[in-house]
Design an enzyme around this catalytic site. Sequence first.
Site, mmCIF file in Angstrom:
data_model
loop_
_atom_site.group_PDB
_atom_site.id
_atom_site.type_symbol
_atom_site.label_atom_id
_atom_site.label_comp_id
_atom_site.label_asym_id
_atom_site.label_seq_id
_atom_site.Cartn_x
_atom_site.Cartn_y
_atom_site.Cartn_z
ATOM 1 N N GLU A 258 8.993 111.395 97.231
ATOM 2 C CA GLU A 258 8.420 110.684 96.091
ATOM 3 C C GLU A 258 8.246 111.615 94.893
ATOM 4 O O GLU A 258 8.033 111.141 93.771
ATOM 5 C CB GLU A 258 7.075 110.065 96.475
ATOM 6 C CG GLU A 258 7.176 108.878 97.424
ATOM 7 C CD GLU A 258 7.877 107.678 96.810
ATOM 8 O OE1 GLU A 258 7.977 107.604 95.564
ATOM 9 O OE2 GLU A 258 8.335 106.818 97.586
ATOM 10 N N ARG B 266 12.526 102.483 100.616
ATOM 11 C CA ARG B 266 12.006 103.833 100.767
ATOM 12 C C ARG B 266 13.185 104.780 100.966
ATOM 13 O O ARG B 266 14.098 104.499 101.737
ATOM 14 C CB ARG B 266 11.055 103.934 101.971
ATOM 15 C CG ARG B 266 9.685 103.282 101.735
ATOM 16 C CD ARG B 266 8.852 104.090 100.751
ATOM 17 N NE ARG B 266 7.483 103.610 100.627
ATOM 18 C CZ ARG B 266 7.057 102.763 99.710
ATOM 19 N NH1 ARG B 266 7.915 102.254 98.832
ATOM 20 N NH2 ARG B 266 5.789 102.395 99.655
ATOM 21 N N HIS C 117 11.700 105.339 91.033
ATOM 22 C CA HIS C 117 10.847 104.411 91.785
ATOM 23 C C HIS C 117 10.077 103.487 90.844
ATOM 24 O O HIS C 117 8.840 103.441 90.846
ATOM 25 C CB HIS C 117 9.881 105.163 92.695
ATOM 26 C CG HIS C 117 9.414 104.344 93.852
ATOM 27 N ND1 HIS C 117 8.858 104.869 94.988
ATOM 28 C CD2 HIS C 117 9.423 102.995 94.054
ATOM 29 C CE1 HIS C 117 8.529 103.906 95.833
ATOM 30 N NE2 HIS C 117 8.864 102.748 95.283
#
Length: 326
Positions: free
Chosen positions: A265, A236, A285
Amino acid sequence: MYKIVRLFEDNMYDVEQKMIKELGMDASIEVIPSGTEDEIIENAKDADVIICVYEPLTKKVLENLKSLKMVIFRSIGFNGIDMDYANEINLPVSHTSKYCTDEVANYVVSAIVLHNRRILEFNKSVKVDRKWDCELFPDMRRLSSRTIGLIGFGNIPKLITKRLKAFGPEIVAYDPFVPDEVFEEYGVKRVDLETLFAQSDYISSHLPLNKQTEKSLNKSLFDLVKDGAVFINSSRGGVVDEEDLYEALTEGNLSYAILDVLSSENPDLSKAKLVDLDNVVVTPHIAFYSQDAFVQGAEDTMKNIHAFMNKEYKNAEIVNLRNIEL
């Protein structure tokens, strides 16, 4: 009948329906994309179970969902929920801990090998700079002479360790929650976090994001790295202080970073300074990504819901089971 609401869109609805039928679940599922607090409150107001990934499950949201019996993240990470409030109201929070472990382990090993053999840089030299020069990186070393440091030693680092054994590097790891015998089983040396940063040539983060880990990988650790060290993050982005990482890459000993995640994100790439650095590789990601992972994620999600419905709580991957009463 349990009403399940999935708060994001993908193409796994048929898999979910198949699992409901195969498991004999007395449940229905609806897919209602909901990205804001108000949308979640409206769209999941009568849901028994919510399936989510990044949606904001704040205290405001949770206290307005009166029928909610369970939240499940179709991901390994579960930092999108107010866990303190979930514990306060005895709300089980589950996740899918193994659905993409193969993909993420492969990503990290690929990143290490990609850098170790300088494949991207040599390709750029030939195709962009039009140079045919094998001496661009005279300091290249065999991977078997390097030390790999794994921050965390859960499912993914264990798979990485198995894959790296073929290359022969020394592997060290930090994880205060894993017993010594597990480290011994995998032939991995247990070290503290400071030693890991000081000794490793490749440092790979596998931390979950929570109040304790947020920005925990910062200047105090980056200042310890040896000259030429490489940092990899497929966990993360929020566990890293990005300003400190930028400084380490531009002014410190850290030579390179391979990042699958940033602090957001949905980052504003025009303002993401790390993206502009030549010694940083960034992917959006995708370490988890494969159609096989999507299918397994959907299947494991329904299996966990089924286990919860049958009061088989230990089989439902409830991450806060010790903090609530069921």
